[in-house]
Design a protein around this motif. Structure first.
Motif, PDB file in Angstrom:
ATOM      1  N   TRP A   7      -0.024  65.036  41.888  1.00  0.00           N
ATOM      2  CA  TRP A   7      -0.510  63.705  42.273  1.00  0.00           C
ATOM      3  C   TRP A   7      -1.802  63.384  41.536  1.00  0.00           C
ATOM      4  N   TYR A  31       5.681  59.755  50.857  1.00  0.00           N
ATOM      5  CA  TYR A  31       6.601  59.231  49.854  1.00  0.00           C
ATOM      6  C   TYR A  31       8.046  59.378  50.286  1.00  0.00           C
ATOM      7  N   PHE A  32       8.312  60.400  51.092  1.00  0.00           N
ATOM      8  CA  PHE A  32       9.694  60.674  51.434  1.00  0.00           C
ATOM      9  C   PHE A  32      10.074  60.100  52.797  1.00  0.00           C
ATOM     10  N   TYR A  83       5.854  57.909  41.583  1.00  0.00           N
ATOM     11  CA  TYR A  83       5.437  59.303  41.438  1.00  0.00           C
ATOM     12  C   TYR A  83       6.614  60.268  41.350  1.00  0.00           C
ATOM     13  N   THR A  84       7.608  60.092  42.206  1.00  0.00           N
ATOM     14  CA  THR A  84       8.728  61.030  42.254  1.00  0.00           C
ATOM     15  C   THR A  84       9.420  61.136  40.908  1.00  0.00           C
ATOM     16  N   GLN A  85       9.567  60.016  40.220  1.00  0.00           N
ATOM     17  CA  GLN A  85      10.204  60.040  38.896  1.00  0.00           C
ATOM     18  C   GLN A  85       9.344  60.823  37.902  1.00  0.00           C
ATOM     19  N   ARG A  90       7.140  63.200  38.719  1.00  0.00           N
ATOM     20  CA  ARG A  90       7.170  64.607  39.128  1.00  0.00           C
ATOM     21  C   ARG A  90       8.422  65.312  38.625  1.00  0.00           C
ATOM     22  N   LYS A  91       9.562  64.698  38.827  1.00  0.00           N
ATOM     23  CA  LYS A  91      10.824  65.328  38.415  1.00  0.00           C
ATOM     24  C   LYS A  91      10.884  65.496  36.901  1.00  0.00           C
TER      25      LYS A  91
END
Length: 521
Positions: free
Chosen positions: A295, A514-515, A159-161, A163-164
């Protein structure tokens, strides 16, 4: 009437007039518009694996409210909502035949197999009857055509990839304006009755005063909720601190149910947040609402990338796990009779109201998959049945995530039920609210009744195995937190009516941790 252009707008999960491309497009291309909603009998059959009812009483009530609300809005704009019972492809075929001069059938695209089958069948009908089909994309914050990936196969599996990438390389499109007036229905077309719950073989649910979601369906209610949460109370400015609450209406946005039926547009929420940030304040809380809308987008795009894998036992990772199918354990879980109070309270809230907090969902899913080792699809289908805010992509995406076979970069993520209960319901108010047989156990002791002495239990009127179950499982890691219960002896910081306490050390965690690097959650 053969000289007139009639457009049928087939509505499914887009039950709104604001930011609705279908109406915007039809208004400029038709003489008459037929807004159509079909109560598809397939929505009221059993789920695929465990034959649970697909649509439960709470979501049906919310849907019926949303349909009534949409009809009222359309009537105020010179139109109406045509309601039929039947499979959309058959209803559309009958309407084309009856009206005689339908130029186009328009609908918003969906992404999962059952919805795609409907689209294929509607396309086939229109093809045979020489009627055009027009589709649009309107369910996500970021338009699918604006994603910074050449093809959906390039969607990152983390997800983080994602989102960024979208935050830096894409933009959220403006909303479509809400038309003041809409073209009318063709003359003589019957509007059709909105069915009752009983007509759809459902019972009307009983409202529960304890519910954290005592809200009604419909676009007007959704817009009123946003106004309340943003502009009337400024609750959005503290969302990041309160969103892990358990009791009350305002600890979180509660937008999910309206989003699931398309009663509110994610783009509208986004642009309202941006306006709020310009006019009031911009902080981590206002950003976090967008973070969670992302998300929702992500799970929808994952469903396109992986297709039916999101429903399959081995998940996205094609991972073999020896899942159990123990119906006795499943029954204890779904009925809130596991003997683990924090789990039971959440499961009873779901059963009694059709709602459960995000914090609760993560815990009961972890308990079912990691502590009980049950087939994750049992949980996913139970949620499909009961949740008011059931959204196929988010539901199955989150369950895959919890089961460790979805979009999760870390292995063996397991929630510690006792630690979570102590962290987020430190005085036990939430447990006592939903597990009344434990009401006389004071403070944090309510999370672990099996550790209390016989006299303490007797004093509280609790008999384990009789008035309340003994735990169906005790995880070894729970013991590490039994000595921490003393911190929960004081009153809950926000009181019984306010959000439950969110411990400071957890306030910067994402919806899914996630973090967090810690596996002892």
């Amino acid at each position: 009437m053969s000289t007139y252009r009639i457009i049928i707008c087939l509505l499914r999960n887009d039950l709104r007039v604001h930011d609705n491309e279908l109406f915007h497009w039809a208004q400029t291309n038709a003489d008459y518009i037929v807004p159509l909603y079909c109560f598809d009998p397939r929505h009221y059959l059993g789920t695929h694996n465990y034959n649970l009812p697909k649509t439960g009483p709470f979501r049906l009530r919310f849907t019926l409210e949303s349909i009534r609300d949409l009809r009222n809005t359309l009537l105020s704009k010179g139109s109406n909502l045509v309601v039929r019972r039947g499979e959309p492809e058959r209803v559309v075929a009958a309407l084309i035949k009856h009206l005689g001069s339908v130029s186009t059938v328009a609908f918003q695209k969906e992404v999962t197999s059952e919805e795609l089958n409907v689209e294929k069948n509607v396309n086939d009908v229109c093809d045979k009857m020489k009627v055009k089909v027009h589709t649009c994309w309107g369910s996500t914050l970021y338009h699918i055509d604006d994603l910074p990936f050449h093809h959906i196969s390039g969607l990152p599996d983390v997800y983080t990839q994602f989102r960024k990438a979208v935050e830096t390389q894409s933009r959220v499109r403006p909303v479509f304006p809400m038309p003041e007036q809409l073209k009318p229905l063709p003359p003589g077309l019957e509007e059709g009755e909105i069915p009752t719950a009983e007509a759809l073989q459902q019972t009307e649910p009983v409202s529960d005063a304890r519910s954290a979601f005592p809200c009604s369906g419909g676009e007007s209610q959704a817009l009123a909720r946003l106004k309340h949460y943003f502009w009337d109370t400024d609750a959005v400015a503290t969302y990041k601190e309160t969103r892990n609450g358990l009791i009350g209406v305002d600890y979180s946005t509660k937008f999910a149910s309206w989003l699931a039926l398309g009663c509110i547009s994610p783009r509208y929420i986004y642009h309202q947040i941006k306006q709020y940030e310009r006019e009031r304040t911009a902080n981590q809380s206002t950003y976090w609402v967008i973070f969670e809308l992302l998300w929702r987008d992500y799970f929808r795009f994952v469903a396109i990338k992986y297709g039916n894998k999101i429903f399959q036992l081995k998940g996205l990772q094609d991972k073999s796990v020896p899942w159990k199918k123990d119906m006795k354990l499943f029954t204890a879980w779904k009925e809130g009779q596991t003997g683990v109070p924090f789990v039971d309270a959440n499961m009873r809230e779901l059963a009694m109201t059709g709602f459960m907090s995000n914090r609760g969902r993560q815990n009961v899913a972890s308990f079912l998959t990691k502590d009980l080792g049950l087939d994750w699809r049992m949980g996913a289908e139970w949620f499909e049945y009961l949740l008011i805010d059931y959204d196929v992509c988010s539901n199955y995406g989150n369950w895959l995530y919890s089961a460790g076979i979805g979009n999760d970069p870390r292995e063996n993520r397991k929630f510690n039920m006792i630690k979570q209960g102590l962290d987020y319901d430190n005085n036990g108010d939430y447990v006592r609210l939903w597990v009344p047989e434990l009401q006389a156990i004071r403070g944090a002791d309510v999370h672990t009744p099996w550790t209390l002495s016989t006299s303490a239990l007797s004093h509280a009127g609790v008999s384990l195995g009789e008035t309340y179950p003994t735990p169906i499982v005790i995880a070894p890691e729970w013991s590490r937190h039994l000595n921490n219960k003393a911190r929960g002896t004081g009153p809950s910081p926000r009181g019984k009516k306010g959000p439950s306490h969110t411990p400071k050390q957890h306030r910067d965690r994402g919806i899914d941790f996630y973090f967090s690097r810690s596996k002892n959650l």
